[in-house]
Design an enzyme around this catalytic site. Structure first.
Site, PDB file in Angstrom:
ATOM      1  N   ILE A  93       3.921  -6.077  -5.440  1.00 26.33           N
ATOM      2  CA  ILE A  93       3.360  -4.724  -5.508  1.00 26.33           C
ATOM      3  C   ILE A  93       3.677  -3.891  -4.266  1.00 26.33           C
ATOM      4  CG2 ILE A  93       1.546  -5.368  -7.133  1.00 26.33           C
ATOM      5  CD1 ILE A  93      -0.432  -5.256  -4.719  1.00 26.33           C
ATOM      6  N   GLN A 149       4.213 -14.063   7.248  1.00 23.50           N
ATOM      7  CA  GLN A 149       3.459 -14.487   6.077  1.00 23.50           C
ATOM      8  C   GLN A 149       2.136 -13.741   6.053  1.00 23.50           C
ATOM      9  OE1 GLN A 149       2.626 -18.708   5.779  1.00 23.50           O
ATOM     10  NE2 GLN A 149       1.976 -18.533   3.637  1.00 23.50           N
ATOM     11  N   HIS A 158       5.095 -19.003  -1.270  1.00 25.73           N
ATOM     12  CA  HIS A 158       5.815 -18.090  -2.152  1.00 25.73           C
ATOM     13  C   HIS A 158       7.214 -17.822  -1.633  1.00 25.73           C
ATOM     14  CE1 HIS A 158       3.680 -15.505   0.740  1.00 25.73           C
ATOM     15  NE2 HIS A 158       4.590 -14.557   0.519  1.00 25.73           N
ATOM     16  N   HIS A 217      10.214 -14.931  -1.801  1.00 25.44           N
ATOM     17  CA  HIS A 217      10.568 -13.553  -2.137  1.00 25.44           C
ATOM     18  C   HIS A 217      11.986 -13.563  -2.698  1.00 25.44           C
ATOM     19  CE1 HIS A 217       7.387 -11.429   0.226  1.00 25.44           C
ATOM     20  NE2 HIS A 217       7.380 -12.585   0.883  1.00 25.44           N
TER      21      HIS A 217
END
Length: 135
Positions: free
Chosen positions: A32, A94, A100, A102
């Site tokens: 987002i 982070q 995660h 990217h």
């Protein structure tokens, strides 16, 4: 799942997201706060703070999902390339402490630049550091 973890909430479906792809152990959704058009996040379904804590099976599943998405963003979004990035620790950028990856599509004229200036290193320091890192 860990309480108060944004990405655990997305995996659980209690926090809305634009999901793009998934496999048994990992989920991919749109970032987002995208760096470029098509910026995705790939997360293991099981909570871990960063890849040091992630099981080999979960890391493999997330990496394979990210690999397929790199091809997809290049083909479908007409990207010129892509970056795959994992940040480990606050000082390494982070901001969400759930492992995660990217997937950042890259375009010829996008505004992203390397966060460092590549320059030759001291060969002695490089050799000493390599010795520290060898098994």
């Amino acid at each position: 799942m860990t309480e108060n973890c944004l990405f655990c909430g997305i995996v659980a479906g209690s926090i809305p997201s634009q999901q793009v792809a998934e496999n048994e152990r990992a989920l991919a959704f749109m970032d987002i706060n995208p760096a470029t058009r098509g910026h995705l996040l790939v997360v293991p379904r099981a909570h871990s703070t960063d890849l040091r804590e992630t099981s080999a099976e979960d890391l493999t599943a997330a990496t394979l999902l990210a690999q397929s998405l790199v091809s997809r963003v290049i083909e479908r979004l007409d990207a010129d390339g892509a970056n795959l990035l994992s940040c480990i620790g606050a000082d390494a950028w982070q901001s969400v402490f759930h492992t995660h990856l990217h997937v950042v599509p890259r375009y010829k004229d996008d505004p992203l630049r390397l966060p460092w200036h590549p320059a030759p290193g001291d060969v002695n320091v490089i050799a000493e550091t390599a010795a520290e890192l060898r098994l």
